[in-house]
Design a protein around this motif. Structure first.
Motif, PDB file in Angstrom:
ATOM      1  N   VAL A 113       0.734  -1.160   0.030  1.00 14.36           N
ATOM      2  CA  VAL A 113       0.031   0.038  -0.042  1.00 14.36           C
ATOM      3  C   VAL A 113       0.875   1.214  -0.065  1.00 14.36           C
ATOM      4  CG1 VAL A 113      -1.586   1.248   1.408  1.00 14.36           C
ATOM      5  CG2 VAL A 113      -1.935  -1.212   1.014  1.00 14.36           C
ATOM      6  N   GLN A 114       1.872   1.181   0.943  1.00 15.00           N
ATOM      7  CA  GLN A 114       2.867   2.240   0.639  1.00 15.00           C
ATOM      8  C   GLN A 114       3.620   2.785  -0.397  1.00 15.00           C
ATOM      9  OE1 GLN A 114       3.186   4.456   3.230  1.00 15.00           O
ATOM     10  NE2 GLN A 114       2.371   3.431   4.882  1.00 15.00           N
ATOM     11  N   LEU A 115       3.597   1.515  -1.392  1.00 17.03           N
ATOM     12  CA  LEU A 115       4.241   1.786  -2.584  1.00 17.03           C
ATOM     13  C   LEU A 115       2.964   1.837  -3.840  1.00 17.03           C
ATOM     14  CD1 LEU A 115       6.644  -1.370  -2.324  1.00 17.03           C
ATOM     15  CD2 LEU A 115       7.276   1.104  -2.729  1.00 17.03           C
ATOM     16  N   ASN A 116       1.949   2.277  -3.272  1.00 20.24           N
ATOM     17  CA  ASN A 116       0.734   2.449  -4.017  1.00 20.24           C
ATOM     18  C   ASN A 116       0.350   1.294  -5.006  1.00 20.24           C
ATOM     19  OD1 ASN A 116       0.470   5.159  -3.169  1.00 20.24           O
ATOM     20  ND2 ASN A 116       2.283   6.033  -4.339  1.00 20.24           N
ATOM     21  N   LYS A 117       0.469   0.068  -4.415  1.00 20.70           N
ATOM     22  CA  LYS A 117       0.198  -1.127  -5.057  1.00 20.70           C
ATOM     23  C   LYS A 117      -0.897  -1.785  -4.489  1.00 20.70           C
ATOM     24  CE  LYS A 117       4.919  -1.603  -7.144  1.00 20.70           C
ATOM     25  NZ  LYS A 117       5.975  -2.502  -7.273  1.00 20.70           N
ATOM     26  N   GLU A 118      -1.872  -1.218  -4.337  1.00 20.43           N
ATOM     27  CA  GLU A 118      -3.152  -1.889  -3.618  1.00 20.43           C
ATOM     28  C   GLU A 118      -3.625  -3.181  -3.913  1.00 20.43           C
ATOM     29  OE1 GLU A 118      -3.145   2.590  -2.322  1.00 20.43           O
ATOM     30  OE2 GLU A 118      -2.871   1.486  -4.278  1.00 20.43           O
ATOM     31  N   ARG A 119      -3.536  -3.158  -5.449  1.00 21.23           N
ATOM     32  CA  ARG A 119      -4.159  -4.323  -5.985  1.00 21.23           C
ATOM     33  C   ARG A 119      -3.257  -5.493  -5.714  1.00 21.23           C
ATOM     34  NH1 ARG A 119      -2.931  -7.123 -10.570  1.00 21.23           N
ATOM     35  NH2 ARG A 119      -1.357  -5.578 -11.409  1.00 21.23           N
ATOM     36  N   LEU A 120      -1.913  -5.463  -5.527  1.00 21.89           N
ATOM     37  CA  LEU A 120      -1.063  -6.603  -4.924  1.00 21.89           C
ATOM     38  C   LEU A 120      -1.262  -6.818  -3.710  1.00 21.89           C
ATOM     39  CD1 LEU A 120       2.110  -5.587  -7.098  1.00 21.89           C
ATOM     40  CD2 LEU A 120       0.474  -7.192  -7.685  1.00 21.89           C
ATOM     41  N   GLY A 121      -1.616  -5.854  -3.075  1.00 22.27           N
ATOM     42  CA  GLY A 121      -1.773  -5.900  -1.509  1.00 22.27           C
ATOM     43  C   GLY A 121      -3.099  -6.575  -1.199  1.00 22.27           C
ATOM     44  N   LEU A 122      -3.933  -6.424  -2.029  1.00 24.46           N
ATOM     45  CA  LEU A 122      -5.342  -7.188  -1.521  1.00 24.46           C
ATOM     46  C   LEU A 122      -5.176  -8.627  -1.089  1.00 24.46           C
ATOM     47  CD1 LEU A 122      -8.438  -6.432  -1.605  1.00 24.46           C
ATOM     48  CD2 LEU A 122      -8.401  -7.141  -4.180  1.00 24.46           C
ATOM     49  N   PRO A 123      -4.628  -9.412  -1.975  1.00 23.54           N
ATOM     50  CA  PRO A 123      -4.714 -10.873  -1.360  1.00 23.54           C
ATOM     51  C   PRO A 123      -4.130 -11.003  -0.161  1.00 23.54           C
ATOM     52  CG  PRO A 123      -3.237 -10.735  -3.237  1.00 23.54           C
ATOM     53  CD  PRO A 123      -3.998  -9.271  -3.128  1.00 23.54           C
ATOM     54  N   TYR A 124      -3.016 -10.169   0.321  1.00 24.86           N
ATOM     55  CA  TYR A 124      -2.235 -10.338   1.679  1.00 24.86           C
ATOM     56  C   TYR A 124      -3.153 -10.054   2.735  1.00 24.86           C
ATOM     57  CZ  TYR A 124       2.078 -11.159  -1.051  1.00 24.86           C
ATOM     58  OH  TYR A 124       3.062 -11.621  -1.855  1.00 24.86           O
ATOM     59  N   PHE A 125      -4.072  -8.980   2.599  1.00 24.75           N
ATOM     60  CA  PHE A 125      -4.988  -8.433   3.606  1.00 24.75           C
ATOM     61  C   PHE A 125      -6.009  -9.705   3.724  1.00 24.75           C
ATOM     62  CE2 PHE A 125      -3.457  -3.970   2.512  1.00 24.75           C
ATOM     63  CZ  PHE A 125      -2.685  -3.811   3.784  1.00 24.75           C
ATOM     64  N   MET A 126      -6.423 -10.083   2.359  1.00 22.16           N
ATOM     65  CA  MET A 126      -7.321 -11.270   2.820  1.00 22.16           C
ATOM     66  C   MET A 126      -6.995 -12.452   3.230  1.00 22.16           C
ATOM     67  SD  MET A 126      -9.034 -13.471  -0.662  1.00 22.16           S
ATOM     68  CE  MET A 126      -9.493 -12.124  -1.558  1.00 22.16           C
TER      69      MET A 126
END
Length: 218
Positions: A113-126
């Motif tokens: 998220v800090q790298l503005n890569k929310e789409r890539l972060g999504l599965p990790y938060f899931m």
């Protein structure tokens, strides 16, 4: 108890100098044990001695390249130093090496998220939510990532769950209000913005949202 266990106990009790002495003695007794370097690294990181902490994590990894806990510790150091690309890499390496804990996935997501890569972060938060569904911040961040990808209904569910887990989570109420406003549910949006303001009176975004919904409801 041996020196390592005494060090962990002292650290938990906030007796940091004593913990440092015990970890130092543990390393002197068995300098080839990577766990002792990890524990000393965690101690140093807890008092913001990040450069020193990193050197201890590096030593642990030198002794055991597959030390997931050392890689996770390095990830935390990089995150605190705002080196988010390195942090994400360290956290994912820790996961690969068996650190199957919610915090590892959460911190990977936060780094992305800090790298503005929310789409890539999504599965990790899931995954973080799957492993620990009671973590309000994980729910909240998962909701933000969902919202960033246009999944507003799912995002609203996560924000709602975050408020149930933490009734004082002003940002979760605010974002739930935003989700309702996009669904043109002005009254519900107003109520969420109002709750956010009650919790945090200086929440500028919630104040603005509340004012806009007041106008919409006239």
């Amino acid at each position: 108890m041996d020196n390592n266990q005494l060090g962990i106990q002292a650290m938990k009790q906030g007796e940091l100098e004593q913990a440092a002495r015990h970890f130092t003695e543990a390393i002197e007794e068995d300098p080839a044990n990577p766990v002792f370097y990890v524990n000393f690294g965690n101690l140093l990181a807890s008092v913001s001695e990040f450069e020193k902490a990193e050197s201890f994590f590096n030593k642990a990894i030198e002794l055991d390249p597959k030390s997931g806990t050392a890689l996770y510790g390095k990830g935390n150091v990089y995150y605190e130093k705002e080196e988010y690309e390195k942090a994400a890499k360290a956290f994912t390496s820790a996961i690969t090496e068996g650190v199957e804990e919610a915090d590892a996935y959460f911190m990977t997501g936060m780094s992305l998220v800090q790298l503005n890569k929310e789409r890539l972060g999504l599965p990790y938060f899931m995954r973080a939510v799957e492993l620990n569904g009671q973590d309000a911040d994980a729910r909240f961040q998962y909701g933000l990532c969902l919202a960033s990808q246009g999944e507003l209904s799912q995002a609203a569910n996560e924000f709602k769950t975050a408020t149930e887990l933490d009734p004082n989570h002003a940002d979760a109420y605010y974002n739930l209000g935003v989700a309702f406003s996009f669904e043109e549910k002005a009254q519900q949006a107003y109520e969420m913005f109002a709750k956010a303001v009650r919790i945090q009176p200086d929440h500028v975004l919630a104040l603005n949202g509340k004012k806009l919904m007041e106008e919409a409801l006239k």
